[in-house]
Scaffold this motif. Sequence first.
Motif, PDB file in Angstrom:
ATOM      1  N   UNK A 115       0.588  -1.348  -0.098  1.00  0.00           N
ATOM      2  CA  UNK A 115       0.116   0.179  -0.061  1.00  0.00           C
ATOM      3  C   UNK A 115       0.967   1.320  -0.077  1.00  0.00           C
ATOM      4  N   UNK A 116       0.509   2.151  -0.923  1.00  0.00           N
ATOM      5  CA  UNK A 116       1.576   3.472  -0.959  1.00  0.00           C
ATOM      6  C   UNK A 116       0.687   4.649  -0.584  1.00  0.00           C
ATOM      7  N   UNK A 117      -0.652   4.491  -0.154  1.00  0.00           N
ATOM      8  CA  UNK A 117      -1.495   5.633   0.014  1.00  0.00           C
ATOM      9  C   UNK A 117      -1.515   5.996   1.628  1.00  0.00           C
ATOM     10  N   UNK A 118      -1.046   4.931   2.322  1.00  0.00           N
ATOM     11  CA  UNK A 118      -1.059   5.035   3.838  1.00  0.00           C
ATOM     12  C   UNK A 118       0.248   5.877   4.193  1.00  0.00           C
ATOM     13  N   UNK A 119      -0.041   7.098   4.954  1.00  0.00           N
ATOM     14  CA  UNK A 119       1.091   7.932   5.418  1.00  0.00           C
ATOM     15  C   UNK A 119       1.608   7.832   6.762  1.00  0.00           C
ATOM     16  N   UNK A 120       0.273   7.074   7.710  1.00  0.00           N
ATOM     17  CA  UNK A 120       0.867   6.987   9.115  1.00  0.00           C
ATOM     18  C   UNK A 120       1.639   5.547   9.242  1.00  0.00           C
ATOM     19  N   UNK A 121       2.681   5.546  10.319  1.00  0.00           N
ATOM     20  CA  UNK A 121       3.251   4.286  10.396  1.00  0.00           C
ATOM     21  C   UNK A 121       2.499   3.171  10.963  1.00  0.00           C
ATOM     22  N   UNK A 122       2.960   1.849  10.479  1.00  0.00           N
ATOM     23  CA  UNK A 122       2.326   0.929  10.672  1.00  0.00           C
ATOM     24  C   UNK A 122       3.370  -0.249  11.461  1.00  0.00           C
ATOM     25  N   UNK A 123       2.926  -0.532  13.001  1.00  0.00           N
ATOM     26  CA  UNK A 123       3.738  -1.605  13.656  1.00  0.00           C
ATOM     27  C   UNK A 123       2.847  -2.944  13.411  1.00  0.00           C
ATOM     28  N   UNK A 124       3.679  -3.850  13.013  1.00  0.00           N
ATOM     29  CA  UNK A 124       3.141  -5.082  12.798  1.00  0.00           C
ATOM     30  C   UNK A 124       3.499  -5.944  14.346  1.00  0.00           C
ATOM     31  N   UNK A 125       2.513  -6.212  15.128  1.00  0.00           N
ATOM     32  CA  UNK A 125       2.966  -6.941  16.406  1.00  0.00           C
ATOM     33  C   UNK A 125       2.696  -8.434  15.928  1.00  0.00           C
ATOM     34  N   UNK A 126       3.947  -9.217  15.935  1.00  0.00           N
ATOM     35  CA  UNK A 126       3.690 -10.270  15.278  1.00  0.00           C
ATOM     36  C   UNK A 126       3.739 -11.413  16.617  1.00  0.00           C
ATOM     37  N   UNK A 127       2.657 -12.008  16.648  1.00  0.00           N
ATOM     38  CA  UNK A 127       2.487 -12.769  18.027  1.00  0.00           C
ATOM     39  C   UNK A 127       2.296 -14.303  17.695  1.00  0.00           C
ATOM     40  N   UNK A 128       2.595 -14.776  16.623  1.00  0.00           N
ATOM     41  CA  UNK A 128       2.464 -15.958  16.031  1.00  0.00           C
ATOM     42  C   UNK A 128       3.162 -16.207  14.456  1.00  0.00           C
ATOM     43  N   UNK A 129       2.676 -17.313  14.007  1.00  0.00           N
ATOM     44  CA  UNK A 129       3.296 -17.457  12.793  1.00  0.00           C
ATOM     45  C   UNK A 129       2.760 -16.788  11.561  1.00  0.00           C
ATOM     46  N   UNK A 130       3.769 -16.059  10.796  1.00  0.00           N
ATOM     47  CA  UNK A 130       3.331 -15.180   9.863  1.00  0.00           C
ATOM     48  C   UNK A 130       3.888 -15.902   8.335  1.00  0.00           C
ATOM     49  N   UNK A 131       2.934 -16.405   7.909  1.00  0.00           N
ATOM     50  CA  UNK A 131       2.973 -17.340   6.674  1.00  0.00           C
ATOM     51  C   UNK A 131       2.432 -16.807   5.453  1.00  0.00           C
ATOM     52  N   UNK A 132       2.921 -16.938   4.202  1.00  0.00           N
ATOM     53  CA  UNK A 132       2.261 -16.487   2.904  1.00  0.00           C
ATOM     54  C   UNK A 132       1.807 -15.085   3.141  1.00  0.00           C
ATOM     55  N   UNK A 133       0.522 -14.786   2.870  1.00  0.00           N
ATOM     56  CA  UNK A 133       0.000 -13.506   2.961  1.00  0.00           C
ATOM     57  C   UNK A 133       0.247 -12.769   4.151  1.00  0.00           C
ATOM     58  N   UNK A 134       0.540 -13.680   5.625  1.00  0.00           N
ATOM     59  CA  UNK A 134       0.587 -12.982   6.653  1.00  0.00           C
ATOM     60  C   UNK A 134       1.914 -12.423   6.582  1.00  0.00           C
ATOM     61  N   UNK A 135       3.025 -13.032   6.045  1.00  0.00           N
ATOM     62  CA  UNK A 135       4.017 -12.408   6.022  1.00  0.00           C
ATOM     63  C   UNK A 135       4.086 -11.199   5.071  1.00  0.00           C
ATOM     64  N   UNK A 136       3.680 -11.186   3.815  1.00  0.00           N
ATOM     65  CA  UNK A 136       3.475 -10.122   3.203  1.00  0.00           C
ATOM     66  C   UNK A 136       2.887  -9.332   3.711  1.00  0.00           C
ATOM     67  N   UNK A 137       1.811  -9.251   4.600  1.00  0.00           N
ATOM     68  CA  UNK A 137       1.553  -8.207   5.436  1.00  0.00           C
ATOM     69  C   UNK A 137       2.490  -7.505   6.437  1.00  0.00           C
ATOM     70  N   UNK A 138       3.437  -8.385   6.949  1.00  0.00           N
ATOM     71  CA  UNK A 138       4.305  -7.960   7.852  1.00  0.00           C
ATOM     72  C   UNK A 138       5.533  -7.005   7.060  1.00  0.00           C
TER      73      UNK A 138
END
Length: 258
Positions: free
Chosen positions: A91-114
């Motif tokens: 996403x290029x349109x969001x200008x505020x910072x995003x913190x990923x709070x990764x609490x467990x497995x981040x796989x596939x699309x989950x890792x892409x969100x990270x």
Amino acid sequence: MTVLFTIENGVARVTIDRPDRMNAVDAATADELEHIWQAIEADASVRCVVLTGSGSRAFSAGADLKSDSGKSGLEYWAAASINGFGGIACRASLTVPVIARVNGLALGGGMEMVLGADIVIAADHVRFGLPEAKVGRLPLDGGMVMLQRLIPRNIAAGLMMTGRMMSAADAARYGLVNAVVSEGELDDEVARWVDDILACAPLSVKAIKRSIRATAHLSDTDARALKTPELIHALNSEDSAEGVAAFREKRPPQWRGK
């Protein structure tokens, strides 16, 4: 309910809540996430986003293959959102910072969100991976593009070409993760990062994020010359003068976002 969404004191919290399916994202959840990102972008009070999954088993295991749409890989690629998986990976349109709070497995699309986050805080038991090749698919929603830009090329290639998983400690060693803590310390660590962001001038933070995202492909000279609207706004803002005044007067600045 598949996504929990709240805004309080300038912090938007987005939680994927599908514990029965490892916080997997189906088409309905993806649409819901897109609406949430649009709402965040339209809300001037939001200064930071915390993205996470419910429970401690998974941040997100990515697409819900059990509710597959029946599309072929090519059809999926042709219909893919420009914003990437979960509406956030690219996403290029969001200008505020995003913190990923990764609490467990981040796989596939989950890792892409990270990969779409600006700051990543992970519990020490977390593992990351892009296992699409193991099921005859590709990490199309940001993984193939983003991962090699954030960690060494051969490490990225090795992960994607084998489907192996990477530990939180290794992810931090390669620069993908900002901090690794025990599961019990995760919320406190995230809160410290949120507090530090909120202590900074909101327009400065937005300008920094936009410059990072808009100049990664440019030479140093071209990057410095790029005058984004966010940069001009921050430099001409009341907050720019307030920050200097507060420093000279030895008092906390009062940010107005103007």
